[in-house]
Design a protein around this motif. Structure first.
Motif, PDB file in Angstrom:
ATOM      1  N   MET A 100       0.837  -1.157  -0.034  1.00 34.31           N
ATOM      2  CA  MET A 100      -0.083  -0.065   0.070  1.00 34.31           C
ATOM      3  C   MET A 100       0.878   1.325   0.090  1.00 34.31           C
ATOM      4  SD  MET A 100      -3.135  -0.696  -0.391  1.00 34.31           S
ATOM      5  CE  MET A 100      -3.982   0.610  -0.140  1.00 34.31           C
ATOM      6  N   LEU A 101       2.085   1.240   0.752  1.00 33.28           N
ATOM      7  CA  LEU A 101       2.781   2.326   0.580  1.00 33.28           C
ATOM      8  C   LEU A 101       3.286   2.513  -0.670  1.00 33.28           C
ATOM      9  CD1 LEU A 101       4.273   1.958   4.003  1.00 33.28           C
ATOM     10  CD2 LEU A 101       3.254   3.929   3.418  1.00 33.28           C
ATOM     11  N   THR A 102       3.799   1.611  -1.208  1.00 36.18           N
ATOM     12  CA  THR A 102       4.365   1.610  -2.938  1.00 36.18           C
ATOM     13  C   THR A 102       3.150   2.121  -3.669  1.00 36.18           C
ATOM     14  OG1 THR A 102       5.526  -0.555  -2.551  1.00 36.18           O
ATOM     15  CG2 THR A 102       5.269   0.170  -4.618  1.00 36.18           C
ATOM     16  N   LYS A 103       1.949   1.463  -3.492  1.00 34.80           N
ATOM     17  CA  LYS A 103       0.894   1.896  -4.643  1.00 34.80           C
ATOM     18  C   LYS A 103       0.594   3.412  -4.266  1.00 34.80           C
ATOM     19  CE  LYS A 103      -3.962   1.161  -5.785  1.00 34.80           C
ATOM     20  NZ  LYS A 103      -5.151   0.128  -5.576  1.00 34.80           N
ATOM     21  N   ASN A 104       0.342   3.463  -3.030  1.00 33.71           N
ATOM     22  CA  ASN A 104      -0.162   5.039  -2.640  1.00 33.71           C
ATOM     23  C   ASN A 104       0.775   6.101  -2.836  1.00 33.71           C
ATOM     24  OD1 ASN A 104      -2.447   3.740  -1.920  1.00 33.71           O
ATOM     25  ND2 ASN A 104      -2.547   3.943   0.241  1.00 33.71           N
ATOM     26  N   TRP A 105       2.224   5.881  -2.397  1.00 34.07           N
ATOM     27  CA  TRP A 105       3.243   7.136  -2.894  1.00 34.07           C
ATOM     28  C   TRP A 105       3.141   7.288  -4.402  1.00 34.07           C
ATOM     29  CZ3 TRP A 105       4.979  10.871  -0.258  1.00 34.07           C
ATOM     30  CH2 TRP A 105       5.005  10.786   1.096  1.00 34.07           C
ATOM     31  N   GLY A 106       3.159   6.191  -5.256  1.00 32.72           N
ATOM     32  CA  GLY A 106       3.042   6.342  -6.398  1.00 32.72           C
ATOM     33  C   GLY A 106       1.889   6.923  -7.167  1.00 32.72           C
ATOM     34  N   GLY A 107       0.588   6.554  -6.766  1.00 32.49           N
ATOM     35  CA  GLY A 107      -0.533   7.032  -7.236  1.00 32.49           C
ATOM     36  C   GLY A 107      -0.879   8.659  -6.733  1.00 32.49           C
ATOM     37  N   ALA A 108      -0.428   8.713  -5.363  1.00 34.41           N
ATOM     38  CA  ALA A 108      -0.573  10.063  -5.103  1.00 34.41           C
ATOM     39  C   ALA A 108       0.215  11.206  -5.527  1.00 34.41           C
ATOM     40  CB  ALA A 108      -0.552  10.185  -3.422  1.00 34.41           C
ATOM     41  N   THR A 109       1.369  10.696  -5.778  1.00 32.14           N
ATOM     42  CA  THR A 109       2.352  11.505  -6.428  1.00 32.14           C
ATOM     43  C   THR A 109       2.170  11.940  -7.762  1.00 32.14           C
ATOM     44  OG1 THR A 109       4.328  10.664  -5.151  1.00 32.14           O
ATOM     45  CG2 THR A 109       4.841  11.903  -7.038  1.00 32.14           C
ATOM     46  N   TYR A 110       1.739  10.902  -8.463  1.00 30.39           N
ATOM     47  CA  TYR A 110       1.037  11.481  -9.887  1.00 30.39           C
ATOM     48  C   TYR A 110      -0.080  12.058  -9.939  1.00 30.39           C
ATOM     49  CZ  TYR A 110      -0.567  11.034 -14.575  1.00 30.39           C
ATOM     50  OH  TYR A 110      -1.013  11.359 -15.967  1.00 30.39           O
TER      51      TYR A 110
END
Length: 301
Positions: free
Chosen positions: A71-81
């Protein structure tokens, strides 16, 4: 006897506490899918960054929990984009890419993707160690990636790690050291697509399409194949496909007619995929921005 009993009790309490934490993380991960159905950009932005704080805390308490790492991988990537890059584009339009505001937002975007990559590699290393040695060259990274062969278990971790890697380089193309490692992100994403090309409505093909259209001298024919395949998979309902097809491929091709056609399709779309409403809301927001004169000029139209 008393000491043994106490130690067993303490051990049992620790196991119970860990089980409860793992259960909470698992439940939170499952419930997070509801955020994808939101259509309010500002509400979703607030929730996204609050959620990152929550999962950072959970991961601190359960550092080896794979749900938290994912979730940290996905959410950091998704929120950054979805949110930090949005502010980066606003700064570029308002002040230019040489401004302090742009540099500040660019550093935030790089930091967000770095965070996603950090957790993504930790997750992948738990399943198949050896990344540091494998990153040496294209052959070694591809050989290492062959160790990920379980589509149900591995695709999402590969996709979001590769996505963050490619996205980080996209926002910092002027850094030759980063560009020199572009092959790593591409190889990770290609492995995800090999295992399951339909994941996230064909988003792996979209990412690879953008990668192959990274500049006018890149593999534009290959880019088109990936974008077309993504459209076959999602039927045009996942609007990031058309957004990237326009802003990456047709921009590089100098094809203003198809560029504008696809962006107008995105803007006019009426909630074609409720399960990915947030993704499509962000795509529509970006499509309007890329129809502005400054963006058209940047493509050389």
């Amino acid at each position: 006897m008393f000491t043994t009993t106490v130690l067993l009790s303490l051990g049992s309490a620790g196991c119970i506490k860990q089980a409860l934490m793992d259960g909470q993380i698992e439940a939170t991960r499952k419930g997070a899918a509801a955020i994808d159905t939101l259509g309010d950009y500002e509400v979703a932005r607030t929730i996204a960054f609050n959620g990152l704080g929550q999962f950072e805390g959970m991961r601190y308490l359960a550092p080896e929990n794979e749900d938290a790492l994912f979730m940290l991988t996905k959410n950091w990537g998704g929120a950054t984009y979805g949110f930090i890059e949005d502010e980066l584009e606003q700064a570029e339009d308002a002040d230019g890419s040489e401004s302090e505001a742009y540099a500040y937002q660019q550093s935030r975007a790089r930091g967000g993707y770095d965070r996603a990559i950090f957790y993504g590699i930790k997750l992948l290393e738990r399943r198949h160690p050896g990344f540091e040695a494998a990153r040496k060259n294209d052959d070694t990274i591809r050989a290492w990636l062959q160790g990920f062969d379980d589509a149900e278990r591995d695709v999402e971790a590969l996709f979001w790690t590769g996505y963050a890697w490619l996205s980080k380089i996209n926002v910092a193309k002027e850094d030759p050291a980063l560009v020199g490692e572009l092959f790593i992100g591409a190889a990770i994403m290609e492995r995800a697509v090999q295992l399951d090309e339909t994941y996230m409505h064909g988003s792996g093909h979209v990412a690879l399409g953008a990668y192959h259209a990274r500049n006018a001298m890149a593999e534009l024919d290959e880019a088109k194949k990936h974008f077309d395949r993504a459209l076959e998979i999602n039927g045009g309902k996942h609007l990031f496909t058309q957004l990237n097809y326009a802003t990456k491929y047709y921009c590089m091709k100098g094809d203003q007619q198809n560029y504008e056609k696809l962006l107008k399709e995105v803007i006019a779309a009426n909630d074609p995929l409720p399960a990915q409403r947030l993704q499509n809301t962000i795509a529509k927001r970006r499509a309007k921005r890329f129809m502005k004169k400054s963006r058209l000029d940047a493509c050389g139209f």
